[in-house]
Design a protein around this motif. Sequence first.
Motif, PDB file in Angstrom:
ATOM      1  N   GLU A  37      -8.062  -9.995   4.995  1.00 38.84           N
ATOM      2  CA  GLU A  37      -8.439  -8.597   4.796  1.00 38.84           C
ATOM      3  C   GLU A  37      -9.728  -8.399   4.012  1.00 38.84           C
ATOM      4  N   ARG A  41     -10.097  -5.374   0.048  1.00 37.71           N
ATOM      5  CA  ARG A  41      -8.698  -5.023   0.292  1.00 37.71           C
ATOM      6  C   ARG A  41      -7.720  -6.006  -0.362  1.00 37.71           C
ATOM      7  N   ARG A  46      -1.155  -5.797  -2.640  1.00 40.56           N
ATOM      8  CA  ARG A  46      -1.075  -6.560  -1.396  1.00 40.56           C
ATOM      9  C   ARG A  46      -0.729  -8.019  -1.655  1.00 40.56           C
TER      10      ARG A  46
END
Length: 228
Positions: A37, A41, A46
Motif C-alpha cells: 500500500e 497508507r 493497518r
Amino acid sequence: MSAAAAVLTPRKSPVQARSAATIAALHIAAIQVLTREGLSRCTTTRVAERAGMSVGSLYQYYPNRDALLAAVLEGHLTSIACAIDHACREHRGKPVSEMASALVAAFVAAKLRDPEKSKALYAVAAERGGPELITAMQTRMIAAIAAMLASAADAHFEELPVTSAMVFSVLAGSVRAFLEGHAPAGFEAHLEGQLVRLLTAYLQTHQLGPAARAIDGPVGLKTKSPNR
C-alpha cells in the motif's frame, strides 16, 4: 537522548519469547502493508490489523508508526551489515579476487533475498531517523571492508578509507539502480558477475609485484630477511 530520538525509540524491548514473537509479527505486517500500500497508507491501524492484533498492543511496543518503521529498517540494515561482516572476516588474508567475489555474493544475496522489502525500505530510509541509521550501518560496513582489504595477500592500498568507500558505493549503487527500476532488461541476471569483474579489476590495480609480495608476506606484514 534528544527529543527526536525519543520519538523513534521503542517503548520496551522483548525479554520473553512471546514478546519477541509479537514484535516479529509487527515487523512482518509493517513490511507487508508497506510493500502493498505504500508509505503513506502504512499506518499503525493497518499494521496492527494485518498482524491480527489491536492497535493498543502495537503501542505497547512502539509509540508511533515512525518508531516501528525505524525498527524494521534497523533490522534490515543490521542483517546486511552482519552478512558483510561475516564475509569480510572469512576472507581476510585472501587474494583480492576472492575478496571481491565473496563481498559481492554476500551483499547481493542480502539485498535481493526479498527485493520488494528492500525497495520499500528505501522510502523509509528518507524518513525521520532513517538517514542516521543508514549512515551508521554504512560506516560499519565500510570499516569491515577496510579491515579485510588491509589484510590482502596480494595488494596494498595507500588510500584504504577511500578505496573501501568506493567498493561499498559500487555495490550499493548498482543494486539500488536495479531495485528502483533504473537498469536495462537482463540487468539482474548479470549483476553479480559484472560486479565481481568490476571490483576485482579495481582492486587488482593495487596489486603488489612478486618482489613486494615476497618481502611483505601473505598478509601484508613485513618479514625479516634471513640475512638481517
